[in-house]
Design a protein around this motif. Structure first.
Motif, mmCIF file in Angstrom:
data_model
loop_
_atom_site.group_PDB
_atom_site.id
_atom_site.type_symbol
_atom_site.label_atom_id
_atom_site.label_comp_id
_atom_site.label_asym_id
_atom_site.label_seq_id
_atom_site.Cartn_x
_atom_site.Cartn_y
_atom_site.Cartn_z
ATOM 1 N N LEU A 184 -14.438 9.105 6.503
ATOM 2 C CA LEU A 184 -12.976 9.704 6.482
ATOM 3 C C LEU A 184 -12.222 8.662 7.845
ATOM 4 N N GLY A 185 -13.594 8.681 8.869
ATOM 5 C CA GLY A 185 -13.111 7.431 9.282
ATOM 6 C C GLY A 185 -12.827 6.434 9.137
ATOM 7 N N PHE A 186 -13.436 5.287 8.065
ATOM 8 C CA PHE A 186 -12.927 4.395 8.141
ATOM 9 C C PHE A 186 -11.620 4.580 7.639
ATOM 10 N N ILE A 187 -11.159 5.325 6.474
ATOM 11 C CA ILE A 187 -9.808 5.528 5.938
ATOM 12 C C ILE A 187 -8.844 5.515 7.102
ATOM 13 N N ALA A 188 -9.198 6.024 8.060
ATOM 14 C CA ALA A 188 -7.791 6.389 9.423
ATOM 15 C C ALA A 188 -8.525 5.435 9.423
ATOM 16 N N THR A 189 -9.086 4.606 10.486
ATOM 17 C CA THR A 189 -9.295 3.335 11.414
ATOM 18 C C THR A 189 -8.593 2.074 10.467
ATOM 19 N N THR A 190 -8.825 2.218 8.980
ATOM 20 C CA THR A 190 -7.945 0.782 8.904
ATOM 21 C C THR A 190 -6.285 1.256 7.930
ATOM 22 N N ILE A 191 -6.150 2.778 7.751
ATOM 23 C CA ILE A 191 -4.555 3.049 7.755
ATOM 24 C C ILE A 191 -3.759 2.363 8.830
ATOM 25 N N HIS A 192 -4.730 3.019 10.269
ATOM 26 C CA HIS A 192 -4.297 3.120 11.796
ATOM 27 C C HIS A 192 -4.092 1.345 12.119
ATOM 28 N N ILE A 193 -4.791 0.981 12.132
ATOM 29 C CA ILE A 193 -4.885 -0.830 12.228
ATOM 30 C C ILE A 193 -3.092 -1.166 11.080
ATOM 31 N N GLY A 194 -3.522 -1.043 10.617
ATOM 32 C CA GLY A 194 -2.614 -1.325 9.376
ATOM 33 C C GLY A 194 -0.892 -0.697 9.211
ATOM 34 N N SER A 195 -0.858 0.207 9.656
ATOM 35 C CA SER A 195 0.353 0.738 10.237
ATOM 36 C C SER A 195 0.995 0.142 11.719
ATOM 37 N N LYS A 196 -0.393 -0.427 12.486
ATOM 38 C CA LYS A 196 -0.017 -1.067 13.825
ATOM 39 C C LYS A 196 1.247 -2.193 13.600
ATOM 40 N N LEU A 197 0.367 -3.095 11.920
ATOM 41 C CA LEU A 197 0.245 -3.994 12.139
ATOM 42 C C LEU A 197 2.018 -4.437 11.893
ATOM 43 N N THR A 198 2.018 -3.604 10.803
ATOM 44 C CA THR A 198 3.097 -3.621 9.963
ATOM 45 C C THR A 198 4.334 -2.633 11.003
ATOM 46 N N ARG A 199 4.085 -1.829 11.765
ATOM 47 C CA ARG A 199 5.560 -1.246 13.081
ATOM 48 C C ARG A 199 5.385 -2.617 13.595
ATOM 49 N N ALA A 200 4.301 -3.761 14.351
ATOM 50 C CA ALA A 200 4.815 -4.338 15.112
ATOM 51 C C ALA A 200 5.274 -5.901 13.951
ATOM 52 N N PHE A 201 5.125 -6.177 13.058
ATOM 53 C CA PHE A 201 5.404 -7.054 12.390
ATOM 54 C C PHE A 201 7.911 -6.820 11.905
ATOM 55 N N SER A 202 7.269 -5.782 11.686
ATOM 56 C CA SER A 202 9.658 -5.009 11.303
ATOM 57 C C SER A 202 9.643 -5.145 12.666
ATOM 58 N N ARG A 203 9.224 -4.584 14.346
ATOM 59 C CA ARG A 203 9.492 -5.024 15.375
ATOM 60 C C ARG A 203 10.357 -6.588 15.871
ATOM 61 N N LEU A 204 9.074 -6.959 15.078
ATOM 62 C CA LEU A 204 9.568 -8.925 15.614
ATOM 63 C C LEU A 204 10.131 -9.251 14.715
ATOM 64 N N LEU A 205 10.094 -8.757 13.068
ATOM 65 C CA LEU A 205 11.159 -9.154 12.737
ATOM 66 C C LEU A 205 12.885 -8.619 12.923
ATOM 67 N N ARG A 206 12.979 -7.315 13.256
ATOM 68 C CA ARG A 206 14.260 -6.787 13.739
ATOM 69 C C ARG A 206 14.743 -8.203 15.169
ATOM 70 N N ARG A 207 14.014 -8.009 16.242
ATOM 71 C CA ARG A 207 14.510 -9.570 17.277
ATOM 72 C C ARG A 207 14.701 -10.592 17.151
ATOM 73 N N ARG A 208 13.675 -11.304 15.315
ATOM 74 C CA ARG A 208 13.867 -12.415 15.048
ATOM 75 C C ARG A 208 15.804 -12.597 14.459
ATOM 76 N N SER A 209 15.462 -11.130 13.786
ATOM 77 C CA SER A 209 16.938 -11.516 12.876
ATOM 78 C C SER A 209 17.970 -11.486 13.884
#
Length: 200
Positions: A73-98
């Motif tokens: 469960l710790g591995f699942i949580a960590t993997t999903i958390h990092i992926g979600s952070k990266l996705t949100r960061a990429f989404s913010r970057l994409l909005r700024r670039r747009s």
């Protein structure tokens, strides 16, 4: 957290057959909440597994299974958390670039409009020609001179170029626009235009 408790109660007395359902609330917390919430959720799972061991018949296999569940469960949580952070960061970057791109396009369009207004006010005929010979821009003086109704009209225009007044009409390849399209540089060239209105 309530889901974690409910899944734990569902697993109680069944040798943890439903413990895989803990992955759902853990994944939800990892996706939308801070890392401290993941630690709290895993701690709650650990407490419930320890309680199961105390209430039931503790064994080495059960302890090993509990540790495996918490680590998984710790591995699942960590993997999903990092992926979600990266996705949100990429989404913010994409909005700024747009937003930056929209501002840049607006500035370029405003700059082009100002240039067109300045060029259109000139009495000297000005035109932009691409390598295929198509006229991309022509100010009002050029359009009047060559009798062009609108940009994008086929060339040659209704006004025919001559080498001199009442002389010989220039071949299509020898006309100024065709020469400019080939990248040829020239100056002080005099041509006579005879337009559709029978005017030199």
């Amino acid at each position: 957290m309530v889901d974690i408790v409910l899944v734990g109660m569902l697993s109680l007395g069944r040798e943890l057959p439903a413990s895989f359902l803990w992955a759902v609330p853990i994944a939800w917390i990892a996706s939308y909440y801070a890392f401290s919430w993941q630690i709290a959720a895993l701690a709650l799972v650990t407490v419930m597994l320890s309680a199961f061991g105390i209430m039931g018949s503790p064994s080495a296999s059960m302890a090993l299974e509990s540790i495996t569940i918490v680590l998984a469960l710790g591995f699942i949580a960590t993997t999903i958390h990092i992926g979600s952070k990266l996705t949100r960061a990429f989404s913010r970057l994409l909005r700024r670039r747009s937003a930056q791109l929209e501002r840049t396009v607006a500035r370029v369009e405003a700059y082009d409009r100002r240039n067109l207004e300045v060029l259109d006010s000139l009495t000297t005929a000005v035109a932009q020609v691409d390598p295929s010979g198509a006229i991309r821009f022509a100010n009002s003086a050029f359009r009047r001179l060559y009798r062009l109704d609108e940009i994008g009209s086929d060339h040659p225009s209704p006004a025919v170029e001559y080498d001199e007044r009442r002389g010989s009409a220039l071949a299509a390849g020898a006309q100024l626009i065709s020469r400019a399209a080939r990248g040829e540089r020239f100056e002080a060239q005099r041509v006579w235009l005879f337009d559709a209105g029978v005017t030199w």
